[in-house]
Design an enzyme around this catalytic site. Structure first.
Site, PDB file in Angstrom:
ATOM      1  N   CYS A 239      38.606  44.708  19.679  1.00 62.90           N
ATOM      2  CA  CYS A 239      39.667  43.883  20.244  1.00 62.90           C
ATOM      3  C   CYS A 239      40.964  44.657  20.409  1.00 62.90           C
ATOM      4  O   CYS A 239      41.510  45.174  19.438  1.00 62.90           O
ATOM      5  CB  CYS A 239      39.910  42.659  19.362  1.00 62.90           C
ATOM      6  SG  CYS A 239      39.021  41.246  19.986  1.00 62.90           S
TER       7      CYS A 239
ATOM      8  N   CYS B 132      33.956  47.156  64.763  1.00 64.67           N
ATOM      9  CA  CYS B 132      35.250  46.888  64.137  1.00 64.67           C
ATOM     10  C   CYS B 132      36.101  48.150  64.046  1.00 64.67           C
ATOM     11  O   CYS B 132      37.315  48.074  63.989  1.00 64.67           O
ATOM     12  CB  CYS B 132      35.063  46.287  62.744  1.00 64.67           C
ATOM     13  SG  CYS B 132      34.384  47.422  61.519  1.00 64.67           S
TER      14      CYS B 132
ATOM     15  N   ASN C  25      42.364  38.325  28.300  1.00 68.27           N
ATOM     16  CA  ASN C  25      42.671  37.300  27.303  1.00 68.27           C
ATOM     17  C   ASN C  25      43.461  37.887  26.159  1.00 68.27           C
ATOM     18  O   ASN C  25      43.394  39.088  25.872  1.00 68.27           O
ATOM     19  CB  ASN C  25      41.383  36.666  26.767  1.00 68.27           C
ATOM     20  CG  ASN C  25      40.754  37.492  25.662  1.00 68.27           C
ATOM     21  OD1 ASN C  25      41.059  37.300  24.492  1.00 68.27           O
ATOM     22  ND2 ASN C  25      39.889  38.427  26.015  1.00 68.27           N
TER      23      ASN C  25
ATOM     24  N   CYS D 165      37.674  57.433  58.545  1.00 67.72           N
ATOM     25  CA  CYS D 165      37.318  58.851  58.675  1.00 67.72           C
ATOM     26  C   CYS D 165      38.441  59.634  59.342  1.00 67.72           C
ATOM     27  O   CYS D 165      38.812  60.706  58.906  1.00 67.72           O
ATOM     28  CB  CYS D 165      36.016  58.990  59.465  1.00 67.72           C
ATOM     29  SG  CYS D 165      35.307  60.647  59.350  1.00 67.72           S
TER      30      CYS D 165
END
Lengths: 444, 434
Positions: free
Chosen positions: B139, B350, B77, B357
């Site tokens: 801030c 998978c 922000n 590795c």
């Protein structure tokens, strides 16, 4: 005339145009960009991925899904189309539940695979919607190749050959290209004239001419093709349909499922397409399911698939079976037709229960009669019109792994050739691989 | 059900979940909604000095990064301190505190580095009945360009000076909010302590550019055709905040200094982790801004359930419990040996462990023709990468080797005794000492 589910006989207009339109809309709605991103995120990018191994065309599935993840569906499409030029149609019609998605590790883990088919469609649709053809032809080789049959195998071979710099002439007896993509396959899997659009898109590569109305036995001979071209690729499909060998097979209302499907696919107005009130489809493959489901969607009141073996032996996948069931099609197993009864037109079909011993099927003698004003035969297609001199294997043209027939200079692929399942995706792979071998033999 | 009542610097709150000084605490309306939703306290959005309030941009103030399903992972922000008149804020604070005496109301402040300015605002805050103040030294955007916010927080001497002014002129707790945009968080924390701070709160947001718009070639969020760096927060910053909290908690010079932890607290677990590392409570912003104030209900019930399961009757029971187990690398036990172990039944094949590795680590996983994955103990250094990339939780585990067994990688017997780098023969400073 007020018609409905209950109107007897083979009749058109059982449903309103709106109902028909809804019934024949896309089976799987296409992903939007966000859905695709979420679906793609589920892919684990497996090492040596099982999905890729299961794909007859060896599409690099993890890579194309990653390209979707990264916001480049066009790149994903190129990855797909590199391996499978009919990746758009395959995304729609592949029985992914028995191919890539069946072996997806997430299917193993959760019973819910990555939706590879729909992601593939998202990628290829995105590219095609841009009107982009991502391939260019190599410098001309000066060679010309004859392709007989503009179905998936022929189109795949033609595109690859054209890309490699050869000129291709496709001879297609039918007035339209696409083969079973155009004339077979359930309508709700290829909506919005996709098959024809895909052919047009494919032909953007250039170097391919199509001679409609010409085929072996209708103006062409293998000898003539060989004399005029540097190589010949046969992708003539299976034009014959097996007979029921049941009494009364010639009665009105009994017809081949493939003809019904072809008529349906070519119909401009489905409300004008007649269908029976009580439809029985004989067979257990995808064609049987496609015919049965579409009969139901046209407004038939009762549709039954009668298959001579058990559920597990059915050629149609469990997904297809469930799809049929969800549309209200009744599945009967272990029954075979013995007679079609009726006075001129079919009124009932008599089915005999079967038993299987050591894989050998025989009737038990017990029969059941099912009301049927329309009977579709979907018990398989056979090779028809293959040129003399080609060795066969089983009832198909014998080919090597690279598609070579027993005759020099002649290759074959797709449903007419030995090896592989009779699937669009397999045909595409065979056409592509034969093209590579033709190219190697012409330029090597 | 465990008692979540928290006493932080003598400020009581029904639970340790405070809303951080930020947009959610900018107005009476929001704060009342927060208290009705169950928040234990708020740090009112930073007030500035008397006079015309700051102005905010009129374009987008926030930027974000997301997961594939738009799960918000990080937010930044460029909003400044409150842009409402000081008097309005002070009146609202007073009213809210009066109506919610059991909730913590702390007021965040940021005025120029002049003692008079601080004296003035402190007098006015005292009048509100608020429970304490938080000095916004954090801030990183906008205000820092004017010599405030992180511009103060980056200079320990200023922190100490301003903190001292506040302690001298204000009789309630003074919390110093620290910026993470420094190299070593311990220095500003020590300065705050030296200035007399009752506590530190951290982290404020991290300087960031969340993304670049590649069409207009400007950072997001873009105001017209320009963007600026903003303060980054949300789940993505939690690991950074955890470490900074731990650094202060275990620093001998600041050990025991109360900490109010901020940085990506989204669920009860995040809060429990910060508190285990020494935080007396937590402050939340992004989770509330993403999901609304009701998220505190889950935080309350989750923390309470966990405390019941662990037998903690009050938050004080576990605050700081993990601090003794945070150490320097050099004190880690080099005689501890573990090996990865793959549960073949849980494995979904998978191959991510293998790829990770084989390509990027120690070639310690074997893959068979039929996709069975197994660990090569003679190569495995127990790096944990396979565990981290495995999509199945618990499928790969790190199994410690028993003392007396032989590590097939080194052919050495696993020692029972603890030994660390400070005594290791390869350590040059050990050799130098000989």
């Amino acid at each position: 005339m007020a018609t409905s589910h209950q109107a007897s006989g083979v009749q058109a207009g059982r449903l309103s145009a709106d109902q028909i339109a809804e019934n024949f809309s896309d089976l799987h709605a296409p992903f939007d960009a966000h859905e695709a991103a979420v679906a793609a995120d589920r892919c684990y990018f497996c090492y040596d991925a099982p999905c890729m191994t299961a794909c007859p065309t060896d599409i690099d599935i993890p890579m194309f899904i990653r390209e979707i993840q990264a916001g480049h569906p066009e790149a994903a499409a190129r990855t797909i189309l590199n391996q499978n030029i009919l990746g758009g149609m395959c995304a729609r019609v592949c029985p992914t539940e028995t191919l890539c998605e069946e072996v997806c590790v997430r299917e193993t883990a959760e019973g819910k695979p990555v939706e590879i088919g729909r992601l593939q469609r998202y990628a290829t649709d995105t590219l095609m919607a841009q009107g982009v053809h991502p391939f260019e032809r190599a410098e001309s080789t000066g060679k010309t190749i004859a392709v007989v049959g503009a179905g998936p195998a022929g189109l795949s071979a033609a595109h690859r050959l054209a890309m490699l710099g050869h000129d291709v002439v496709i001879y297609e007896p039918k007035p339209k290209s696409g083969g079973l993509n155009e004339f077979g396959i359930a309508s709700y899997k290829s909506t919005d004239n996709f098959a024809a659009r895909e052919v047009d898109w494919l032909l953007q590569i250039g170097g391919i001419t199509i001679q409609h109305g010409q085929g072996l036995g209708s103006g062409l001979t293998l000898e003539g093709l060989k004399a005029e071209h540097d190589a010949v690729f046969l992708s003539i499909g299976l034009a014959g349909v097996n007979a029921l060998r049941a009494e009364g097979e010639d009665k009105d209302g009994v017809r081949d499922a493939v003809d019904f499907i072809a008529e349906l696919r070519q119909a401009d107005d489905l409300t004008a397409l007649p269908v029976g009130r009580n439809v029985v489809v004989i067979g257990g493959g995808m064609t049987a399911v496609d015919a049965a489901v579409q009969s139901k969607l046209l407004g038939a009141e009762n549709v039954t698939i009668a298959y001579r073996r058990g559920r597990e032996a059915m050629g149609a996948s469990r997904f297809e079976q469930d799809l049929a069931a969800s549309k209200g099609v009744k599945l009967m197993f272990n029954v075979q037709p013995v007679a079609v009864h009726g006075n001129g037109a079919a009124a009932e079909i008599e089915l005999e229960y079967t038993a299987s011993e050591d894989g050998k099927l025989s009737g038990t003698g017990e029969t059941v009669r099912v009301t049927a004003d329309q009977v579709f035969k979907a018990i398989g297609q056979t090779l028809e019109g293959a040129p003399e001199g080609l060795e066969l294997e089983g009832r198909k043209i014998r080919v090597s792994d690279s598609g070579r027939t027993s005759v020099d200079g002649v290759w074959a692929g797709g449903d007419c050739a030995s090896g592989g399942e009779d699937l669009t995706v397999t045909a595409v792979a065979e056409g592509r691989d034969a093209a590579m071998d033709i190219h190697a033999s012409l330029t090597g | 059900m465990a008692d979540l009542t928290t006493d932080f610097l003598g400020i009581k709150s029904p639970n340790p979940f405070w809303l951080a000084s930020a947009p959610p605490t900018d107005k009476e309306y929001n704060v009342r909604r927060a208290f009705e939703a169950g928040w234990g306290g708020v740090v009112w959005k930073t007030l500035g000095a008397e006079g015309p309030p700051v102005v905010n941009v009129n374009g987008p103030r926030y930027g974000a990064i997301w997961g594939a399903d738009r799960r918000l992972l990080g937010l930044n922000n460029i909003e400044l301190i409150t842009d409402r008149p000081l008097e309005v804020n002070l009146d609202e604070i007073k009213r809210v505190k009066k109506d919610y005496p059991d909730r913590a109301v702390v007021v965040s402040l940021m005025v120029p580095c002049e003692e008079e300015a601080w004296k003035d605002i402190l007098l006015r805050v005292m009048d509100t009945g608020a429970d304490g103040i938080e000095l916004n030294f954090g801030c990183p955007h906008g205000m820092a360009e004017r010599g405030m916010g992180s511009a103060v927080g980056q200079v320990p001497e200023y922190i100490e000076m301003v903190t001292r002014w506040c302690k001298e002129n204000y009789d309630k707790p003074v919390i110093v909010k620290l910026t993470p945009n420094i190299t070593d968080i311990r220095h500003p924390a020590r300065a705050a302590k030296a200035g007399g701070a009752d506590a530190v709160s951290l982290i404020n947001t991290i300087n960031s550019i969340v993304s670049v718009d590649l069409d207009i070639m400007a950072p997001n969020p873009t105001i017209g055709d320009k963007g600026t760096h903003g303060g980054y927060c949300g789940p993505a910053v939690k690991p950074i905040a955890l470490n900074m909290v731990a650094e202060i908690a275990r620093d001998p010079q600041t050990h025991g200094l109360p900490i109010s932890a901020i940085g990506g607290v989204t669920t009860w677990r995040d809060a429990a982790e910060f508190m285990a590392l020494g935080a007396g409570n937590v402050q939340v912003c992004t989770a509330a801004m993403t999901y609304g104030f009701r998220v505190v209900e889950e935080m309350i019930s989750g923390l309470s359930q966990w405390m019941d399961e662990k037998g903690h009757t009050s938050t004080a029971d576990f605050i700081g419990m993990a601090v003794p187990n945070v150490t320097d690398w050099q004190y880690l036990n080099l005689n501890y040996v573990a090996k990865a172990k793959i549960d073949e039944d849980a494995c979904i094949k998978c191959g991510r462990c293998y790829a990770a590795c084989e390509d990027t680590s120690h070639q310690a996983i074997a893959m068979s023709e039929d996709r069975v994955f197994s660990v090569k103990d003679e190569e495995c250094v127990a790096c944990n990468l396979c565990v981290n990339v495995c999509p199945v939780e618990g499928c790969i585990t790190m199994e410690p080797m028993a003392a007396g067994t032989v590590d097939p990688r080194t052919d050495k017997v696993v020692e029972e005794d603890y030994a660390n780098w400070t005594t290791h023969p390869n350590n040059p400073s050990v050799q130098a000492a000989e």
